[in-house]
Scaffold this motif. Structure first.
Motif, PDB file in Angstrom:
ATOM      1  N   GLU A   1     -11.815   1.639   9.063  1.00 16.16           N
ATOM      2  CA  GLU A   1     -12.020   3.075   9.275  1.00 16.16           C
ATOM      3  C   GLU A   1     -12.541   3.724   7.999  1.00 16.16           C
ATOM      4  O   GLU A   1     -12.018   3.485   6.900  1.00 16.16           O
ATOM      5  N   GLU A   2     -13.564   4.546   8.147  1.00 12.49           N
ATOM      6  CA  GLU A   2     -14.200   5.177   6.991  1.00 12.49           C
ATOM      7  C   GLU A   2     -13.282   6.208   6.329  1.00 12.49           C
ATOM      8  O   GLU A   2     -13.228   6.305   5.109  1.00 12.49           O
ATOM      9  N   HIS A   3     -12.563   6.964   7.132  1.00 17.05           N
ATOM     10  CA  HIS A   3     -11.703   8.018   6.600  1.00 17.05           C
ATOM     11  C   HIS A   3     -10.235   7.573   6.656  1.00 17.05           C
ATOM     12  O   HIS A   3      -9.768   7.075   7.691  1.00 17.05           O
ATOM     13  N   LEU A   4      -9.532   7.788   5.567  1.00 20.15           N
ATOM     14  CA  LEU A   4      -8.134   7.367   5.503  1.00 20.15           C
ATOM     15  C   LEU A   4      -7.274   8.085   6.527  1.00 20.15           C
ATOM     16  O   LEU A   4      -6.341   7.498   7.091  1.00 20.15           O
ATOM     17  N   TRP A   5      -7.545   9.380   6.759  1.00 17.32           N
ATOM     18  CA  TRP A   5      -6.725  10.099   7.733  1.00 17.32           C
ATOM     19  C   TRP A   5      -6.863   9.478   9.122  1.00 17.32           C
ATOM     20  O   TRP A   5      -5.885   9.376   9.869  1.00 17.32           O
TER      21      TRP A   5
ATOM     22  N   ARG B   1       4.139  15.464  13.964  1.00 17.12           N
ATOM     23  CA  ARG B   1       5.440  15.595  13.297  1.00 17.12           C
ATOM     24  C   ARG B   1       5.591  14.587  12.151  1.00 17.12           C
ATOM     25  O   ARG B   1       6.118  14.912  11.086  1.00 17.12           O
ATOM     26  N   VAL B   2       5.151  13.369  12.386  1.00 16.30           N
ATOM     27  CA  VAL B   2       5.209  12.359  11.323  1.00 16.30           C
ATOM     28  C   VAL B   2       4.360  12.802  10.139  1.00 16.30           C
ATOM     29  O   VAL B   2       4.751  12.652   8.980  1.00 16.30           O
ATOM     30  N   HIS B   3       3.203  13.369  10.434  1.00 12.21           N
ATOM     31  CA  HIS B   3       2.345  13.859   9.351  1.00 12.21           C
ATOM     32  C   HIS B   3       3.039  14.972   8.566  1.00 12.21           C
ATOM     33  O   HIS B   3       2.947  15.038   7.337  1.00 12.21           O
TER      34      HIS B   3
ATOM     35  N   ASP C   1       0.842  -1.193   0.000  1.00  9.69           N
ATOM     36  CA  ASP C   1       0.000   0.000   0.000  1.00  9.69           C
ATOM     37  C   ASP C   1       0.881   1.249   0.000  1.00  9.69           C
ATOM     38  O   ASP C   1       1.718   1.438   0.890  1.00  9.69           O
ATOM     39  N   GLU C   2       0.697   2.121  -0.994  1.00 12.17           N
ATOM     40  CA  GLU C   2       1.555   3.301  -1.137  1.00 12.17           C
ATOM     41  C   GLU C   2       1.396   4.269   0.033  1.00 12.17           C
ATOM     42  O   GLU C   2       2.367   4.909   0.447  1.00 12.17           O
ATOM     43  N   LEU C   3       0.190   4.376   0.567  1.00 13.59           N
ATOM     44  CA  LEU C   3      -0.017   5.291   1.689  1.00 13.59           C
ATOM     45  C   LEU C   3       0.696   4.779   2.936  1.00 13.59           C
ATOM     46  O   LEU C   3       1.346   5.551   3.654  1.00 13.59           O
ATOM     47  N   LEU C   4       0.603   3.495   3.193  1.00  8.34           N
ATOM     48  CA  LEU C   4       1.309   2.921   4.333  1.00  8.34           C
ATOM     49  C   LEU C   4       2.820   3.020   4.127  1.00  8.34           C
ATOM     50  O   LEU C   4       3.574   3.248   5.085  1.00  8.34           O
ATOM     51  N   LYS C   5       3.250   2.876   2.895  1.00  7.91           N
ATOM     52  CA  LYS C   5       4.673   3.003   2.595  1.00  7.91           C
ATOM     53  C   LYS C   5       5.149   4.429   2.917  1.00  7.91           C
ATOM     54  O   LYS C   5       6.244   4.633   3.463  1.00  7.91           O
ATOM     55  N   LEU C   6       4.313   5.420   2.589  1.00 10.44           N
ATOM     56  CA  LEU C   6       4.633   6.810   2.913  1.00 10.44           C
ATOM     57  C   LEU C   6       4.713   6.998   4.425  1.00 10.44           C
ATOM     58  O   LEU C   6       5.615   7.685   4.928  1.00 10.44           O
ATOM     59  N   VAL C   7       3.775   6.390   5.152  1.00  3.96           N
ATOM     60  CA  VAL C   7       3.800   6.457   6.609  1.00  3.96           C
ATOM     61  C   VAL C   7       5.095   5.834   7.147  1.00  3.96           C
ATOM     62  O   VAL C   7       5.755   6.393   8.032  1.00  3.96           O
TER      63      VAL C   7
ATOM     64  N   ILE D   1      -5.717  10.987   1.393  1.00  3.84           N
ATOM     65  CA  ILE D   1      -6.097  11.084   2.801  1.00  3.84           C
ATOM     66  C   ILE D   1      -7.274  12.023   2.973  1.00  3.84           C
ATOM     67  O   ILE D   1      -8.166  11.811   3.800  1.00  3.84           O
ATOM     68  N   TRP D   2      -7.300  13.080   2.163  1.00  2.00           N
ATOM     69  CA  TRP D   2      -8.286  14.147   2.354  1.00  2.00           C
ATOM     70  C   TRP D   2      -9.488  14.014   1.440  1.00  2.00           C
ATOM     71  O   TRP D   2     -10.390  14.840   1.487  1.00  2.00           O
TER      72      TRP D   2
END
Length: 307
Positions: free
Chosen positions: A259-263, A282-284, A188-194, A305-306
């Protein structure tokens, strides 16, 4: 003694700077980006050492130990060298404007030298004499000039550029060392970014020199070690900490898949890693820098996310 005084001056200036950020003092933090006050930064960085040695010398004369003031000028170059060493030790050198640092250092040493020759070496009390209060008009004039100069602020300056360079360099290094492992475990690209953002931020908070000291703390049965700062009963290498850190994030990511919202999913996953609200924020911020200014391939994942 002079080295100890230089260390005392270092902590004192840091304490003053920490409480002056909201007034425009620029620290070496990755995230604080105030409107830079030219006068305030100049005063703290260049004038503080001279003020410090004058105060220490005044105290020495007042307690009838004037010999303690001899050679106190050595405190000033020691202080600037010590500050530079600590900047490199904590891996903050990419967040510093070195031309500005050199300018403040040279000016501070020159000013302290003048103070040493004309104010400190003469064996007399440095406590102000009320009978010569007329001379204090010059102090009032200097205070006025400082107040005027303090209104001059610099916003959106090179600090943001240095911050981006810092994040970019740490991300590139992380990708070179751990990219293959991260790509193999995280799809997952979003998790990879995290994951990269946590890694970069932890590397910022615990640079290599500090991680080395943590590994030597053998008296602690359980502690966080490695580049991703994972708690364990044994000492972890950077590679082992990345592997375990990814497992923690993967488990959390799966746990909050409904969770309904990705953020919300992102925030809860980071919270499982470290529940501190400031840490999550800070991570964000690192995520935003990575996606918008460092690696555009993450931009779509970040924007999702948004949505």
């Amino acid at each position: 003694m002079h080295v100890a005084l230089a260390l005392m001056l270092f902590f004192l200036v840091n304490w003053i700077g920490k409480h002056a950020i909201e007034f425009g003092y620029v620290s070496t933090s990755l995230f604080e980006e105030p409107n830079e006050s030219v006068a305030l930064n100049f005063f703290i960085r260049a004038l503080s050492p001279a003020v410090f040695i004058i105060l220490v010398s005044s105290a020495a004369v007042a307690v009838s130990r004037p010999e303690l003031r001899l050679g106190i000028i050595n405190v000033v170059p020691y202080y600037y060298v010590l500050r530079a060493v600590i900047i490199f030790l904590f891996n903050r050198h990419r967040l510093i404007s070195w031309p500005g640092y050199i300018f403040h250092s040279l000016f501070g040493i020159a000013l302290a030298t003048l103070a040493y020759i004309y104010l400190i070496l003469p064996n007399r009390s440095l406590i102000p004499d009320l009978e010569t209060a007329g001379n204090e008009l010059w102090l009032a004039l200097l205070a006025f000039l400082y107040a005027v100069a303090n209104k001059i602020t610099l916003s959106g300056g090179p600090g943001a550029r240095r911050r981006n360079i810092f994040v970019n360099s740490h991300y590139v290094a992380a990708r070179a060392r751990f990219g293959e492992k991260i790509d193999s475990k995280v799809s997952d690209e979003l998790l990879k970014l995290v994951a990269y953002s946590v890694l970069v931020y932890e590397d910022y908070c615990r640079p290599p020199a500090i991680r080395t000291l943590e590994r030597l703390a053998v008296w602690k049965k359980r502690r966080t070690t490695g580049i991703m700062q994972v708690a364990a009963d044994e000492v972890l290498t950077d590679e082992e900490s990345v592997n375990r850190g990814l497992d923690i994030l993967l488990d959390s990511w799966e746990k909050y898949s409904s969770e309904e919202h990705l953020w919300s999913r992102v925030r809860l996953s980071i919270s499982d890693y470290n529940k501190d609200e400031d840490y999550i924020q800070r991570v964000h911020e690192v995520m935003e820098i990575l996606a918008k200014r460092v690696d555009p391939s993450f931009r779509a994942a970040y924007d999702s996310i948004w949505n």
